[in-house]
Design a protein around this motif. Sequence first.
Motif, PDB file in Angstrom:
ATOM      1  N   PHE A  51       0.862  -1.206   0.000  1.00 38.93           N
ATOM      2  CA  PHE A  51       0.000   0.000   0.000  1.00 38.93           C
ATOM      3  C   PHE A  51       0.892   1.248   0.000  1.00 38.93           C
ATOM      4  O   PHE A  51       1.947   1.266   0.631  1.00 38.93           O
ATOM      5  N   SER A  52       0.361   2.317  -0.616  1.00 37.42           N
ATOM      6  CA  SER A  52       1.012   3.616  -0.428  1.00 37.42           C
ATOM      7  C   SER A  52       0.494   4.234   0.886  1.00 37.42           C
ATOM      8  O   SER A  52      -0.514   3.798   1.440  1.00 37.42           O
ATOM      9  N   VAL A  53       1.218   5.251   1.376  1.00 38.95           N
ATOM     10  CA  VAL A  53       0.807   5.884   2.642  1.00 38.95           C
ATOM     11  C   VAL A  53      -0.566   6.501   2.496  1.00 38.95           C
ATOM     12  O   VAL A  53      -1.433   6.380   3.377  1.00 38.95           O
ATOM     13  N   THR A  54      -0.832   7.164   1.410  1.00 42.72           N
ATOM     14  CA  THR A  54      -2.126   7.806   1.195  1.00 42.72           C
ATOM     15  C   THR A  54      -3.231   6.773   1.108  1.00 42.72           C
ATOM     16  O   THR A  54      -4.342   6.974   1.647  1.00 42.72           O
ATOM     17  N   GLU A  55      -2.920   5.645   0.451  1.00 38.79           N
ATOM     18  CA  GLU A  55      -3.958   4.613   0.310  1.00 38.79           C
ATOM     19  C   GLU A  55      -4.323   4.002   1.642  1.00 38.79           C
ATOM     20  O   GLU A  55      -5.511   3.839   1.961  1.00 38.79           O
ATOM     21  N   ILE A  56      -3.350   3.688   2.432  1.00 41.89           N
ATOM     22  CA  ILE A  56      -3.667   3.074   3.718  1.00 41.89           C
ATOM     23  C   ILE A  56      -4.352   4.063   4.648  1.00 41.89           C
ATOM     24  O   ILE A  56      -5.252   3.727   5.427  1.00 41.89           O
ATOM     25  N   SER A  57      -3.952   5.380   4.589  1.00 43.18           N
ATOM     26  CA  SER A  57      -4.613   6.408   5.405  1.00 43.18           C
ATOM     27  C   SER A  57      -6.061   6.561   4.990  1.00 43.18           C
ATOM     28  O   SER A  57      -6.967   6.682   5.833  1.00 43.18           O
ATOM     29  N   GLY A  58      -6.325   6.527   3.677  1.00 46.89           N
ATOM     30  CA  GLY A  58      -7.708   6.645   3.209  1.00 46.89           C
ATOM     31  C   GLY A  58      -8.530   5.447   3.614  1.00 46.89           C
ATOM     32  O   GLY A  58      -9.709   5.575   3.964  1.00 46.89           O
ATOM     33  N   ALA A  59      -7.916   4.253   3.572  1.00 43.68           N
ATOM     34  CA  ALA A  59      -8.655   3.052   3.949  1.00 43.68           C
ATOM     35  C   ALA A  59      -9.033   3.101   5.427  1.00 43.68           C
ATOM     36  O   ALA A  59     -10.160   2.770   5.820  1.00 43.68           O
ATOM     37  N   ILE A  60      -8.062   3.523   6.258  1.00 44.31           N
ATOM     38  CA  ILE A  60      -8.354   3.628   7.700  1.00 44.31           C
ATOM     39  C   ILE A  60      -9.449   4.668   7.933  1.00 44.31           C
ATOM     40  O   ILE A  60     -10.353   4.476   8.753  1.00 44.31           O
ATOM     41  N   LYS A  61      -9.411   5.809   7.229  1.00 45.78           N
ATOM     42  CA  LYS A  61     -10.404   6.877   7.386  1.00 45.78           C
ATOM     43  C   LYS A  61     -11.787   6.345   7.065  1.00 45.78           C
ATOM     44  O   LYS A  61     -12.767   6.612   7.808  1.00 45.78           O
ATOM     45  N   THR A 102     -10.259  10.814  10.749  1.00 51.46           N
ATOM     46  CA  THR A 102      -8.799  10.787  10.902  1.00 51.46           C
ATOM     47  C   THR A 102      -8.204  11.971  10.175  1.00 51.46           C
ATOM     48  O   THR A 102      -8.806  12.556   9.266  1.00 51.46           O
ATOM     49  N   PHE A 103      -6.985  12.302  10.587  1.00 48.08           N
ATOM     50  CA  PHE A 103      -6.224  13.362   9.949  1.00 48.08           C
ATOM     51  C   PHE A 103      -4.922  12.730   9.497  1.00 48.08           C
ATOM     52  O   PHE A 103      -4.009  12.508  10.287  1.00 48.08           O
ATOM     53  N   GLY A 104      -4.890  12.360   8.180  1.00 47.34           N
ATOM     54  CA  GLY A 104      -3.751  11.619   7.671  1.00 47.34           C
ATOM     55  C   GLY A 104      -2.455  12.387   7.736  1.00 47.34           C
ATOM     56  O   GLY A 104      -1.373  11.803   7.796  1.00 47.34           O
ATOM     57  N   GLY A 105      -2.510  13.739   7.748  1.00 49.71           N
ATOM     58  CA  GLY A 105      -1.288  14.512   7.780  1.00 49.71           C
ATOM     59  C   GLY A 105      -0.490  14.296   9.061  1.00 49.71           C
ATOM     60  O   GLY A 105       0.721  14.524   9.078  1.00 49.71           O
TER      61      GLY A 105
END
Length: 514
Positions: free
Chosen positions: A17-27, A95-98
Amino acid sequence: MSDLFYDPVPGENSPEFSVTEISGAIKRVIEGEFGHVRIRGEVGRVSMPRSGHIYLDLKDDRSVISGVIWKGVAGRLATKPEEGMEVIATGRITTFGGQSKYQIVIEDIRPAGMGALMAMLEKRKAALQAEGLFDPARKKKLPYLPEIIGVVTSPSGAVIRDILHRLRDRFPRKVLIWPVAVQGAACAPEVARAIRGFNAMTPGGALPRPDLLIVARGGGSIEDLWGFNEEIVARAAAESEIPLISAVGHETDTTLIDFVSDLRAPTPTAAAEHAVPVRLELLSWVGDAQARLGNALTGRLDRSSQRLRDLARALPRPETLLDGPRQRLDVQSDRLPAALIRSVQIRRVTLSDIAGSLRPSLLHRATAAERRRLAALAPRVAPALSRSTKDRRNAFEAISVRLSSRPISADLGAKQRTLADLTRRLTEAQSRRIDEVKTRLEGLDRLRETLGHRATLARGYAIVHGDDKVVTNTAAAAAATAIEIEFADGRFKLGSAPTRKRNPKKPPEQGSLF
């Protein structure tokens, strides 16, 4: 879900996974599971940046969760969160992925029960009291009869009707109404804006500034009255230069504006009663005061008149006041002829003494001068004598006419009095004239002595003579064959001993005639 994965690397069966993809999935997972929640906790750190958003922490004894209130929601909140307040926050978890953290986006936040509100109120009250806003010395005195009254309240409630009705019954006054919301999120800013707006008006302008302010609202729960507990309202009331009466709620309700106002009224109707006196009672008091003033003036005049009468009885009669002066006048009148005779005798002796000291030469010169003056006046005597004789003849004829028309005895007495008065005035005028001439002659003599060169020589100066002429420069001194220096006591020839000037024996000078 295969769209989220990269193709597996040969030899490995776990996807990447990319970081953005995993952050979006968790969100998506968290927001799907906790779409709408209510959280009870204590407000921790609170941050309010210029953007208008509010960032805070909700915590209990073991955990902390971050929260954010967006600007649009923060403007609608009835109660702003404060650190240490126990609240119930309603919102959604996201969530706040940043920053790899989760937080709650708060859509509504309220104090957790009455206790939390009262605790926050006590904390705010203590802070304002520490600043001295509740100090009684700051409170201003209400005007006795304000010309214009400003009312801050809702224009549609029963409160404004009660105030206007009570003012009309007691003492009608001009009323300016500033409509505001009296509950809800808009209450506090509108009330503070109204108080500051009234104070910003110009006294005597087109819309004149009120002399008194009334902030009023009817009764309600603590949540309904909470807008008057906001710090912005309390500070606006404390800064008001116009005296302010707070009338919020019923008698048992207490808000922060009551502590900073100049007077707290239990009800809006009581505020109107405190604002103005009763007109009929005031008119009655004025009438009583006028009656007392009239009675006091009448009594004062009566006492003054009585005292004047008492003093008048102690004064002597007017005719007796002239008895003494009349007697003194008679005594002086009896002594006057003898005094005049003695005065003439004294002046005659003085004149004889002065005449004996006159030098014949001076007397001859004076006599010659007088002869010349009389000779010059002689041609003018005959016409003047003729005119005088004619005038006297006319006057005598007029007097004869008047004498023929009235008794001679009465006219003779009047003539005697006139003659006595003229004699007295002539003697006084003669004495004054002699004194004036004597004073003038003495002054001229002193001036002559002062301006003469003898007085200058006596002060230490000297006169240089060359060949019996006064020398005024060096050229004349060089041309002279003989030089003499004249001092106050004699002359001194250069090259010889000083000699005193022998003055010939002078005949005795004529003394003063006066």
